[in-house]
Write a protein that holds these residues in place. Structure first.
Motif, PDB file in Angstrom:
ATOM      1  N   PHE A 380       0.820  -1.240  -0.082  1.00  0.00           N
ATOM      2  CA  PHE A 380      -0.055  -0.045  -0.045  1.00  0.00           C
ATOM      3  C   PHE A 380       0.751   1.341   0.032  1.00  0.00           C
ATOM      4  CE2 PHE A 380      -2.402  -3.446   1.941  1.00  0.00           C
ATOM      5  CZ  PHE A 380      -3.596  -3.340   1.486  1.00  0.00           C
ATOM      6  N   ARG A 381       0.856   1.974  -0.793  1.00  0.00           N
ATOM      7  CA  ARG A 381       1.622   3.439  -1.243  1.00  0.00           C
ATOM      8  C   ARG A 381       0.802   4.494  -0.736  1.00  0.00           C
ATOM      9  NH1 ARG A 381       3.251  -0.582  -4.700  1.00  0.00           N
ATOM     10  NH2 ARG A 381       5.447  -1.155  -4.427  1.00  0.00           N
ATOM     11  N   VAL A 390      -1.831  15.252   0.595  1.00  0.00           N
ATOM     12  CA  VAL A 390      -3.085  14.664  -0.293  1.00  0.00           C
ATOM     13  C   VAL A 390      -2.966  15.678  -1.567  1.00  0.00           C
ATOM     14  CG1 VAL A 390      -5.400  14.505  -0.761  1.00  0.00           C
ATOM     15  CG2 VAL A 390      -4.446  13.691   1.242  1.00  0.00           C
ATOM     16  N   LYS A 391      -2.682  16.979  -1.396  1.00  0.00           N
ATOM     17  CA  LYS A 391      -2.539  17.848  -2.646  1.00  0.00           C
ATOM     18  C   LYS A 391      -1.457  17.539  -3.548  1.00  0.00           C
ATOM     19  CE  LYS A 391      -2.400  22.901  -3.622  1.00  0.00           C
ATOM     20  NZ  LYS A 391      -2.429  24.340  -3.021  1.00  0.00           N
ATOM     21  N   SER A 392      -0.320  16.958  -2.907  1.00  0.00           N
ATOM     22  CA  SER A 392       0.724  16.640  -3.632  1.00  0.00           C
ATOM     23  C   SER A 392       0.455  15.547  -4.543  1.00  0.00           C
ATOM     24  CB  SER A 392       2.080  16.249  -3.076  1.00  0.00           C
ATOM     25  OG  SER A 392       2.888  15.679  -3.720  1.00  0.00           O
ATOM     26  N   ASN A 393      -0.056  14.397  -3.913  1.00  0.00           N
ATOM     27  CA  ASN A 393      -0.521  13.161  -4.490  1.00  0.00           C
ATOM     28  C   ASN A 393      -1.851  12.890  -3.780  1.00  0.00           C
ATOM     29  OD1 ASN A 393      -0.743  10.380  -5.589  1.00  0.00           O
ATOM     30  ND2 ASN A 393       1.268   9.856  -4.655  1.00  0.00           N
ATOM     31  N   ASP A 394      -2.784  12.819  -4.734  1.00  0.00           N
ATOM     32  CA  ASP A 394      -4.460  12.119  -4.098  1.00  0.00           C
ATOM     33  C   ASP A 394      -4.570  10.751  -4.462  1.00  0.00           C
ATOM     34  OD1 ASP A 394      -4.870  12.397  -6.827  1.00  0.00           O
ATOM     35  OD2 ASP A 394      -6.570  13.562  -6.692  1.00  0.00           O
ATOM     36  N   GLN A 395      -3.580   9.744  -4.695  1.00  0.00           N
ATOM     37  CA  GLN A 395      -4.049   8.588  -5.127  1.00  0.00           C
ATOM     38  C   GLN A 395      -3.359   7.741  -3.994  1.00  0.00           C
ATOM     39  OE1 GLN A 395      -5.990   7.192  -7.488  1.00  0.00           O
ATOM     40  NE2 GLN A 395      -6.514   9.519  -7.456  1.00  0.00           N
ATOM     41  N   LEU A 396      -3.909   6.775  -3.189  1.00  0.00           N
ATOM     42  CA  LEU A 396      -3.690   5.856  -2.378  1.00  0.00           C
ATOM     43  C   LEU A 396      -3.576   4.373  -3.429  1.00  0.00           C
ATOM     44  CD1 LEU A 396      -4.743   4.888   1.381  1.00  0.00           C
ATOM     45  CD2 LEU A 396      -4.315   3.176  -0.344  1.00  0.00           C
ATOM     46  N   THR A 397      -2.752   3.677  -3.417  1.00  0.00           N
ATOM     47  CA  THR A 397      -2.710   2.588  -4.270  1.00  0.00           C
ATOM     48  C   THR A 397      -2.531   1.405  -3.531  1.00  0.00           C
ATOM     49  OG1 THR A 397      -0.308   2.686  -5.003  1.00  0.00           O
ATOM     50  CG2 THR A 397      -1.913   3.987  -6.333  1.00  0.00           C
ATOM     51  N   ALA A 398      -2.959   0.186  -3.906  1.00  0.00           N
ATOM     52  CA  ALA A 398      -2.634  -0.994  -3.253  1.00  0.00           C
ATOM     53  C   ALA A 398      -2.132  -1.963  -4.416  1.00  0.00           C
ATOM     54  CB  ALA A 398      -3.589  -1.528  -2.308  1.00  0.00           C
ATOM     55  N   ASP A 399      -1.247  -2.859  -4.139  1.00  0.00           N
ATOM     56  CA  ASP A 399      -0.838  -3.975  -5.250  1.00  0.00           C
ATOM     57  C   ASP A 399      -0.867  -5.179  -4.446  1.00  0.00           C
ATOM     58  OD1 ASP A 399      -0.546  -2.914  -8.135  1.00  0.00           O
ATOM     59  OD2 ASP A 399       0.711  -1.590  -6.763  1.00  0.00           O
ATOM     60  N   LEU A 400      -1.912  -6.349  -4.852  1.00  0.00           N
ATOM     61  CA  LEU A 400      -1.862  -7.373  -3.786  1.00  0.00           C
ATOM     62  C   LEU A 400      -1.622  -8.710  -4.599  1.00  0.00           C
ATOM     63  CD1 LEU A 400      -4.863  -6.316  -1.637  1.00  0.00           C
ATOM     64  CD2 LEU A 400      -2.480  -6.187  -0.988  1.00  0.00           C
TER      65      LEU A 400
END
Length: 557
Positions: A380-381, A390-400
């Motif tokens: 999870f990143r 959040v303003k700088s990067n608004d995407q929370l990603t997860a690779d499973l």
């Protein structure tokens, strides 16, 4: 004979001289022991008073110095704030923002060099062990200190040249740290039975500028064996074991974290009276890298580069009781993260060999089915709820990736839009090389359907949605699909096949493969309105299920 007489006489003289020297040294040692004991008793109190400008008062029951062994013991020692002096300092705006008070059962200084201390004003020792200290630290942001800041060395320089302690050990430490904010609200941290080890502690004119030191020491290691408490609703025990923090490495470790119910499943449901997930969580070897301890203690913020977890997640849901009142709007993962009261930023959360199990009891069959995801590994990143991040990067990603139901190879990718009021998300995944019969532990008790054969070659899906709906595309490649429609025996509660209905379903309703005999691959486009009383994962699962039903034709049964 005369020569022998001279040798004996010389030996006697030598022995007498040596004996006299030993007596003299012992006498001097005893004298110094008595004299320096008296000196140290008075100096300890005066040092604390003078160095703190009278702010602190030192007290102790007994001081014992042994010049022969180089040891110093102080019993029942304490340092407390002189409140009268403190109030005067506050009025003059010269009071420190941070104050310290403590009591200890015993201080043991070993490999102490008293001659260097009394003659050269150098406090040098191999070790200092502090038994059962109670430390109270308070930091008040409202205090205005207009005095010129001084380093620890500047405080002691009028009394001694330096302080060097190779190992400082605090055993069975109780610590209370209070942080008073500008609005006068208080943040209180309390810890019991801490073990604290400080390596190579040095106060001199250069130590503070040494890049290899942290607050005058090479390293601080803090350990706590066990921490146990109940959840606010008293439904769970939370057990944390073998906690440690290494300041030099900036690594925070937890040996074991457990969340276990205080009640069994039946009593849990009876107490609540409505449906609620029943959790058993166990994680081991949790490590957090580059944890910013200053932000945690003073600003109540969690900042870390990486967190790694291993463990087991077991969730149970009984669908027979009524649903709870209200709905689950605003409770998607990204929406919940925004509501966490503590600002946090974790660059990467890595899960290794995690096992996840979800069990559900059907209100129709009164039987339970279990979904199993084993050997789950994932990253999870950008886990954050801090506005600037959040303003700088608004995407929370997860690779499973995981093994699904013992045979299927599953990969999934999640995208959560941080700051989204409607919980916008996207998810894609792939499931391959699975024996469809491995789904029977779920389909039989929960759907009264038995998969008699199915070679699942590949399932791929791409979905987008929010807290109200989800849609996307799904492709399921499979062959040799055969099912049996079941009914439950009223007496045995077992299952028997409905032969005619099963036959009709297999011949007329189901597509036994994709692609079919014409070689055309069928692709589904599922669309699902969310049941707002159910979870994010329920929406994802049901949308995938809609695509599977559209592909295989079960909607016609």
């Amino acid at each position: 004979m005369k020569r022998k007489f001279h040798i004996n006489k010389g030996l006697k003289v030598l022995l007498i001289v040596l004996g006299a020297l030993i007596i003299l040294i012992l006498g001097l040692g005893i004298y110094l022991n008595i004299h320096w004991n008296k000196t140290i008793r008075s100096e300890l109190k005066s040092y604390v008073h003078d160095i703190s400008d009278g702010l602190y008062i030192a007290e102790f029951k007994e001081v014992r110095l042994n010049v022969f062994t180089g040891s110093l013991t102080v019993e029942k020692a304490s340092m407390r704030l002189d409140t009268v002096v403190y109030e005067k300092m506050l009025a003059l705006h010269i009071a420190p923002a941070e104050t310290y008070q403590f009591t200890v059962e015993e201080l043991r200084l070993k490999y102490f060099r008293p001659l260097r201390y009394f003659r050269g004003k150098e406090l040098r020792a191999g070790s200092l062990t502090v038994i059962a200290p109670d430390l109270i630290i308070e930091h008040n942001e409202n205090i205005v200190d207009t005095s010129k800041p001084e380093t620890a060395y500047q405080h002691i320089s009028s009394k001694m040249k330096f302080i060097l302690i190779k190992t400082l050990q605090l055993d069975s430490t109780n610590l209370k740290y209070t942080f008073i904010r500008k609005d006068s609200s208080r943040i209180i941290h309390q810890f019991r039975n801490l073990g604290i080890q400080v390596n190579d502690f040095l106060i001199d004119s250069l130590a503070l500028e040494d890049p290899g030191r942290i607050l005058y020491a090479r390293n601080y290691v803090v350990k706590m064996k066990d921490y146990r408490f109940r959840s606010k609703d008293s439904l769970y025990w939370i057990n944390i074991r073998n906690i440690s923090y290494d300041a030099a490495a900036q690594v925070f470790n937890i040996g074991q974290f457990e969340l276990s119910p205080t009640l069994n499943k039946e009593d849990f449901q009876q107490k609540l009276g409505f449906q609620q997930d029943y959790y058993n969580l166990s994680f081991e070897d949790i490590s957090t890298e580059h944890l910013n301890i200053k932000k945690l203690l003073q600003e109540q913020q969690i900042w870390a580069d990486k967190m790694v977890i291993h463990g087991d997640i077991d969730i149970y849901r009984d669908r027979r009781p009524p649903m709870p009142s209200g709905n689950k709007l605003g409770k998607f993962p990204n929406q919940q993260l925004a509501k966490v009261p503590i600002p946090l930023f974790i660059d990467t959360l890595e899960g290794r060999r995690v096992n996840i199990q979800y069990t559900e009891t059907s209100p129709l069959t009164h039987q339970s089915g279990t979904l199993r995801f084993s050997n789950v590994n994932g990253n999870f990143r950008n886990i954050t709820n801090i506005d600037s991040m959040v303003k700088s990067n608004d995407q929370l990603t997860a690779d499973l990736d995981a093994i699904f139901m013992g045979s299927g190879k599953l990969k999934a990718h999640f995208d959560f839009t941080l700051g989204s009021k409607t919980g916008n998300f996207a998810v894609s995944g792939e499931l391959s090389n699975m024996n469809g019969r491995d789904l029977n532990p779920v389909t039989k008790p929960l759907g009264k359907v038995e998969i008699r054969s199915c070679d699942l070659k590949e399932l791929t899906f791409h979905l987008k949605g929010d807290e109200m709906k989800a849609s996307g595309t799904l492709k399921l490649l499979y062959s040799n699909l055969r099912i049996a429609i079941l009914e439950q025996d009223k007496d045995s509660k077992g299952y028997v096949r409905k032969g005619l209905i099963s036959l009709v379903a297999n011949i007329l309703a189901l597509h036994d493969s994709n692609p079919g005999q014409n070689g055309v691959v069928r692709t589904a486009k599922p669309v699902l309105q969310r049941d707002i009383h159910k979870s994010f994962f329920n929406l994802v699962w049901k949308t995938i299920l809609e695509g599977v039903k559209e592909t295989v034709g079960t909607g016609k049964i």
